[in-house]
Design a protein around this motif. Structure first.
Motif, PDB file in Angstrom:
ATOM      1  N   GLY A 207     -27.341  60.244   9.168  1.00  0.00           N
ATOM      2  CA  GLY A 207     -26.005  60.805   9.307  1.00  0.00           C
ATOM      3  C   GLY A 207     -24.903  59.997   8.649  1.00  0.00           C
ATOM      4  N   SER A 208     -25.239  59.254   7.560  1.00  0.00           N
ATOM      5  CA  SER A 208     -24.209  58.468   6.882  1.00  0.00           C
ATOM      6  C   SER A 208     -24.364  58.593   5.376  1.00  0.00           C
ATOM      7  N   GLN A 209     -23.335  58.160   4.660  1.00  0.00           N
ATOM      8  CA  GLN A 209     -23.375  58.139   3.203  1.00  0.00           C
ATOM      9  C   GLN A 209     -22.725  56.856   2.719  1.00  0.00           C
ATOM     10  N   SER A 210     -23.138  56.398   1.543  1.00  0.00           N
ATOM     11  CA  SER A 210     -22.537  55.199   0.964  1.00  0.00           C
ATOM     12  C   SER A 210     -22.190  55.473  -0.492  1.00  0.00           C
TER      13      SER A 210
ATOM     14  N   MET B 196     -19.529  66.149   0.746  1.00  0.00           N
ATOM     15  CA  MET B 196     -20.156  65.012   1.399  1.00  0.00           C
ATOM     16  C   MET B 196     -19.480  63.704   1.036  1.00  0.00           C
ATOM     17  N   THR B 197     -18.532  63.715   0.142  1.00  0.00           N
ATOM     18  CA  THR B 197     -17.883  62.464  -0.261  1.00  0.00           C
ATOM     19  C   THR B 197     -16.531  62.307   0.430  1.00  0.00           C
ATOM     20  N   ASP B 198     -16.532  62.254   1.741  1.00  0.00           N
ATOM     21  CA  ASP B 198     -15.308  62.120   2.526  1.00  0.00           C
ATOM     22  C   ASP B 198     -14.983  60.639   2.675  1.00  0.00           C
ATOM     23  N   TYR B 199     -14.427  60.031   1.594  1.00  0.00           N
ATOM     24  CA  TYR B 199     -14.159  58.603   1.581  1.00  0.00           C
ATOM     25  C   TYR B 199     -12.704  58.293   1.803  1.00  0.00           C
ATOM     26  N   ARG B 200     -12.406  57.013   1.975  1.00  0.00           N
ATOM     27  CA  ARG B 200     -11.042  56.549   2.219  1.00  0.00           C
ATOM     28  C   ARG B 200     -10.294  56.279   0.922  1.00  0.00           C
ATOM     29  N   PHE B 201     -10.779  56.775  -0.198  1.00  0.00           N
ATOM     30  CA  PHE B 201     -10.089  56.621  -1.469  1.00  0.00           C
ATOM     31  C   PHE B 201      -8.945  57.626  -1.535  1.00  0.00           C
ATOM     32  N   ASN B 202      -7.801  57.225  -2.139  1.00  0.00           N
ATOM     33  CA  ASN B 202      -6.759  58.201  -2.442  1.00  0.00           C
ATOM     34  C   ASN B 202      -7.286  59.205  -3.450  1.00  0.00           C
TER      35      ASN B 202
ATOM     36  N   VAL C 129     -23.654  57.870  -5.168  1.00  0.00           N
ATOM     37  CA  VAL C 129     -23.529  58.261  -3.767  1.00  0.00           C
ATOM     38  C   VAL C 129     -24.927  58.415  -3.190  1.00  0.00           C
ATOM     39  N   ASN C 130     -25.177  57.737  -2.092  1.00  0.00           N
ATOM     40  CA  ASN C 130     -26.433  57.886  -1.365  1.00  0.00           C
ATOM     41  C   ASN C 130     -26.131  58.522  -0.023  1.00  0.00           C
ATOM     42  N   ALA C 131     -26.767  59.661   0.246  1.00  0.00           N
ATOM     43  CA  ALA C 131     -26.596  60.337   1.530  1.00  0.00           C
ATOM     44  C   ALA C 131     -27.862  60.159   2.357  1.00  0.00           C
ATOM     45  N   ASP C 132     -27.718  59.604   3.545  1.00  0.00           N
ATOM     46  CA  ASP C 132     -28.821  59.435   4.488  1.00  0.00           C
ATOM     47  C   ASP C 132     -28.716  60.567   5.513  1.00  0.00           C
ATOM     48  N   LEU C 133     -29.406  61.671   5.237  1.00  0.00           N
ATOM     49  CA  LEU C 133     -29.292  62.846   6.087  1.00  0.00           C
ATOM     50  C   LEU C 133     -29.868  62.605   7.478  1.00  0.00           C
TER      51      LEU C 133
ATOM     52  N   GLU D 207      -2.512  47.885  -4.963  1.00  0.00           N
ATOM     53  CA  GLU D 207      -2.922  46.496  -5.126  1.00  0.00           C
ATOM     54  C   GLU D 207      -3.942  46.084  -4.063  1.00  0.00           C
ATOM     55  N   TYR D 208      -4.953  46.926  -3.900  1.00  0.00           N
ATOM     56  CA  TYR D 208      -6.013  46.679  -2.921  1.00  0.00           C
ATOM     57  C   TYR D 208      -7.352  46.696  -3.640  1.00  0.00           C
ATOM     58  N   SER D 209      -8.217  45.739  -3.323  1.00  0.00           N
ATOM     59  CA  SER D 209      -9.541  45.673  -3.921  1.00  0.00           C
ATOM     60  C   SER D 209     -10.592  46.161  -2.936  1.00  0.00           C
ATOM     61  N   TYR D 210     -11.398  47.116  -3.373  1.00  0.00           N
ATOM     62  CA  TYR D 210     -12.536  47.574  -2.570  1.00  0.00           C
ATOM     63  C   TYR D 210     -13.743  46.669  -2.801  1.00  0.00           C
ATOM     64  N   GLY D 211     -13.692  45.860  -3.862  1.00  0.00           N
ATOM     65  CA  GLY D 211     -14.787  44.952  -4.168  1.00  0.00           C
ATOM     66  C   GLY D 211     -16.037  45.689  -4.614  1.00  0.00           C
ATOM     67  N   THR D 212     -17.200  45.108  -4.326  1.00  0.00           N
ATOM     68  CA  THR D 212     -18.470  45.713  -4.739  1.00  0.00           C
ATOM     69  C   THR D 212     -19.310  46.182  -3.565  1.00  0.00           C
ATOM     70  N   GLU D 213     -18.818  45.950  -2.352  1.00  0.00           N
ATOM     71  CA  GLU D 213     -19.591  46.380  -1.184  1.00  0.00           C
ATOM     72  C   GLU D 213     -19.546  47.906  -1.053  1.00  0.00           C
ATOM     73  N   PRO D 214     -20.672  48.530  -0.711  1.00  0.00           N
ATOM     74  CA  PRO D 214     -20.664  49.978  -0.529  1.00  0.00           C
ATOM     75  C   PRO D 214     -19.733  50.387   0.616  1.00  0.00           C
ATOM     76  N   ILE D 215     -19.063  51.502   0.427  1.00  0.00           N
ATOM     77  CA  ILE D 215     -18.265  52.069   1.500  1.00  0.00           C
ATOM     78  C   ILE D 215     -19.151  53.070   2.223  1.00  0.00           C
ATOM     79  N   VAL D 216     -19.351  52.854   3.505  1.00  0.00           N
ATOM     80  CA  VAL D 216     -20.241  53.700   4.309  1.00  0.00           C
ATOM     81  C   VAL D 216     -19.409  54.518   5.277  1.00  0.00           C
ATOM     82  N   THR D 217     -19.631  55.830   5.289  1.00  0.00           N
ATOM     83  CA  THR D 217     -18.920  56.729   6.194  1.00  0.00           C
ATOM     84  C   THR D 217     -19.918  57.693   6.829  1.00  0.00           C
ATOM     85  N   PRO D 218     -19.558  58.236   8.004  1.00  0.00           N
ATOM     86  CA  PRO D 218     -20.455  59.207   8.630  1.00  0.00           C
ATOM     87  C   PRO D 218     -20.404  60.545   7.891  1.00  0.00           C
ATOM     88  N   LEU D 219     -21.535  61.249   7.879  1.00  0.00           N
ATOM     89  CA  LEU D 219     -21.558  62.606   7.325  1.00  0.00           C
ATOM     90  C   LEU D 219     -20.883  63.543   8.302  1.00  0.00           C
ATOM     91  N   LYS D 220     -20.214  64.546   7.785  1.00  0.00           N
ATOM     92  CA  LYS D 220     -19.545  65.515   8.660  1.00  0.00           C
ATOM     93  C   LYS D 220     -20.263  66.831   8.612  1.00  0.00           C
TER      94      LYS D 220
END
Length: 77
Positions: free
Chosen positions: A42-45, A1-7, A35-39, A64-77
């Motif tokens: 259909g999203s996770q943060s 469920m953690t399909d994020y844009r992190f390397n 990780v919060n999953a909203d079943l 050299e990229y900052s993700y900051g403190t904002e949650p990253i939200v992606t759709p559940l697959k």
């Protein structure tokens, strides 16, 4: 469920920030991934939070990229 844009991501470390150098004996300060999953929606943060309940700013040291403190939200697959 953690399909994020992190390397890659750290699931946890000792300390209160991404870059601090906490000693191995430090058992009170900790950073972990929340990780919060909203079943129904259909999203996770994802954010990193320390043991004081503070959201930790995340930086990609390789790009050299900052993700900051904002949650990253992606759709559940």
């Amino acid at each position: 469920m953690t399909d994020y844009r992190f390397n890659a991501f750290i699931c946890g470390k000792r300390g209160l920030t991404q870059h601090d150098k906490a000693p191995a004996g430090n058992h009170t300060d900790y950073v972990g991934m929340l990780v919060n999953a909203d079943l129904s929606g259909g999203s996770q943060s994802c954010v990193y939070m320390n043991s004081k309940g503070e959201i930790v700013s995340v930086v990609n040291p390789f790009a050299e990229y900052s993700y900051g403190t904002e949650p990253i939200v992606t759709p559940l697959k």
